[in-house]
Structures are given as C-alpha cells and as structure tokens.
Design a protein around this motif. Structure first.
Motif, mmCIF file in Angstrom:
data_model
loop_
_atom_site.group_PDB
_atom_site.id
_atom_site.type_symbol
_atom_site.label_atom_id
_atom_site.label_comp_id
_atom_site.label_asym_id
_atom_site.label_seq_id
_atom_site.Cartn_x
_atom_site.Cartn_y
_atom_site.Cartn_z
ATOM 1 N N LEU A 67 46.210 36.181 46.120
ATOM 2 C CA LEU A 67 45.564 36.533 44.854
ATOM 3 C C LEU A 67 44.051 36.309 44.923
ATOM 4 O O LEU A 67 43.272 37.165 44.495
ATOM 5 C CB LEU A 67 46.168 35.726 43.704
ATOM 6 C CG LEU A 67 45.586 35.964 42.314
ATOM 7 C CD1 LEU A 67 45.718 37.424 41.885
ATOM 8 C CD2 LEU A 67 46.260 35.036 41.309
ATOM 9 N N ARG A 71 41.144 39.201 44.486
ATOM 10 C CA ARG A 71 40.078 39.108 43.480
ATOM 11 C C ARG A 71 38.686 39.070 44.113
ATOM 12 O O ARG A 71 37.710 39.461 43.486
ATOM 13 C CB ARG A 71 40.295 37.887 42.588
ATOM 14 C CG ARG A 71 41.514 38.034 41.691
ATOM 15 C CD ARG A 71 41.354 39.240 40.771
ATOM 16 N NE ARG A 71 42.499 39.440 39.899
ATOM 17 C CZ ARG A 71 43.212 40.549 39.881
ATOM 18 N NH1 ARG A 71 42.927 41.556 40.675
ATOM 19 N NH2 ARG A 71 44.228 40.671 39.041
ATOM 20 N N SER A 77 39.660 44.401 43.494
ATOM 21 C CA SER A 77 39.660 43.309 42.509
ATOM 22 C C SER A 77 40.113 43.769 41.124
ATOM 23 O O SER A 77 40.554 42.958 40.315
ATOM 24 C CB SER A 77 38.280 42.661 42.424
ATOM 25 O OG SER A 77 37.317 43.607 41.996
ATOM 26 N N HIS A 78 40.048 45.065 40.859
ATOM 27 C CA HIS A 78 40.445 45.614 39.558
ATOM 28 C C HIS A 78 41.959 45.731 39.386
ATOM 29 O O HIS A 78 42.453 45.902 38.269
ATOM 30 C CB HIS A 78 39.836 47.010 39.378
ATOM 31 C CG HIS A 78 40.404 48.007 40.349
ATOM 32 N ND1 HIS A 78 39.931 48.111 41.637
ATOM 33 C CD2 HIS A 78 41.413 48.901 40.236
ATOM 34 C CE1 HIS A 78 40.619 49.050 42.275
ATOM 35 N NE2 HIS A 78 41.524 49.536 41.444
ATOM 36 N N GLY A 100 42.956 34.592 38.592
ATOM 37 C CA GLY A 100 42.840 35.988 38.183
ATOM 38 C C GLY A 100 44.132 36.741 37.996
ATOM 39 O O GLY A 100 44.115 37.965 37.846
ATOM 40 N N ASN A 102 47.000 38.444 36.084
ATOM 41 C CA ASN A 102 47.100 39.009 34.746
ATOM 42 C C ASN A 102 48.371 38.541 34.050
ATOM 43 O O ASN A 102 48.469 38.609 32.832
ATOM 44 C CB ASN A 102 47.134 40.540 34.813
ATOM 45 C CG ASN A 102 45.881 41.088 35.442
ATOM 46 O OD1 ASN A 102 45.845 41.295 36.651
ATOM 47 N ND2 ASN A 102 44.849 41.289 34.657
#
Length: 132
Positions: A67, A71, A77-78, A100, A102
């Motif tokens: 992860l 990021r 990274s999006h 990061g 979600n």
C-alpha cells in the motif's frame, strides 16, 4: 467496459472465494490476481485497475508495504485500495487508513460473506472514475 480489480493475496483459496463471490452475485468485474506480493506494484501499474484489493498478511512485502509503495508511485497513487485482512485489530485498520487505504474489511468466513463483500466491491469500483 467492465471495471477491473487487482487482487493481491498469497492465499489462492481466498482469491478463489472472492471470484466465486463475484460470480455468485452475478457481478461482472475483471479480476487480475497476484499471489507474489513482490510483483504487486508492477502489476497494478501495468493493469491500471479501478480498485486494488490487498491482503494484509503476506510474506515480505506485506500489505502495508504494498500500500505504501502504491501511494508513493505517482502513476498509480490515485487507484482506490481495499485492505482485506484476517485481522480484526483496530491498530491494523488505523495504520491501513494512515497509509492511504480507502477501505478496510475483515475477510469473510463463508461464501455468503464473500457475496456480500463482492457487492460492496462492485459498488466501490463503480464509484471509482476510470482513468486511462
């Protein structure tokens, strides 16, 4: 065009259960699976998925490292990231979000649980903008 997810998990059974959950829920999402976490970032970059599903507990690098690398890479990274783990630790969930993620989910124990997770993944992937 179908949405695409990349699933990074060293356990083929868990990958199979997620695929079966998607099929049972009649959700059409293209799934690319990666069992070697060392190639995870490269595959994510190559596949440009709508969502990366990353197992936390893998041999080096573990899901936290994967992860963090995603990021840190400006090209990917999006991409939305779901940490899928056997851990119910609040510390692990907090750390995943700090890095990061979600979304954080504990791995289901039944096919029905994977169907429910598949429905959530479908909704989450559908909300992700498709960047080509």
């Amino acid at each position: 065009m179908n949405k695409k997810i990349v699933v990074i998990d060293d356990d083929q059974f868990d990958i199979s259960m997620l695929r079966r959950g998607l099929e049972a829920a009649e959700i059409e999402i293209d799934v690319v699976s990666v069992i070697d976490s060392r190639s995870a970032v490269r595959v994510i970059r190559d596949e440009n998925p709508d969502l990366a599903v990353v197992d936390l507990s893998m041999p080096h690098p573990n899901g936290f490292v994967v992860l963090a690398e995603v990021r840190a890479d400006v090209h990917i990274s999006h991409i939305k990231a779901l940490i899928l783990s056997g851990s119910t630790s609040v510390h692990d969930e907090r750390k995943a979000h700090q890095l990061g993620a979600n979304w954080y989910r504990v791995k289901p124990e039944t096919l029905h649980g994977y169907r429910l997770l598949a429905a959530e993944i479908s909704e989450f992937a559908a909300a992700a903008p498709r960047l080509e």
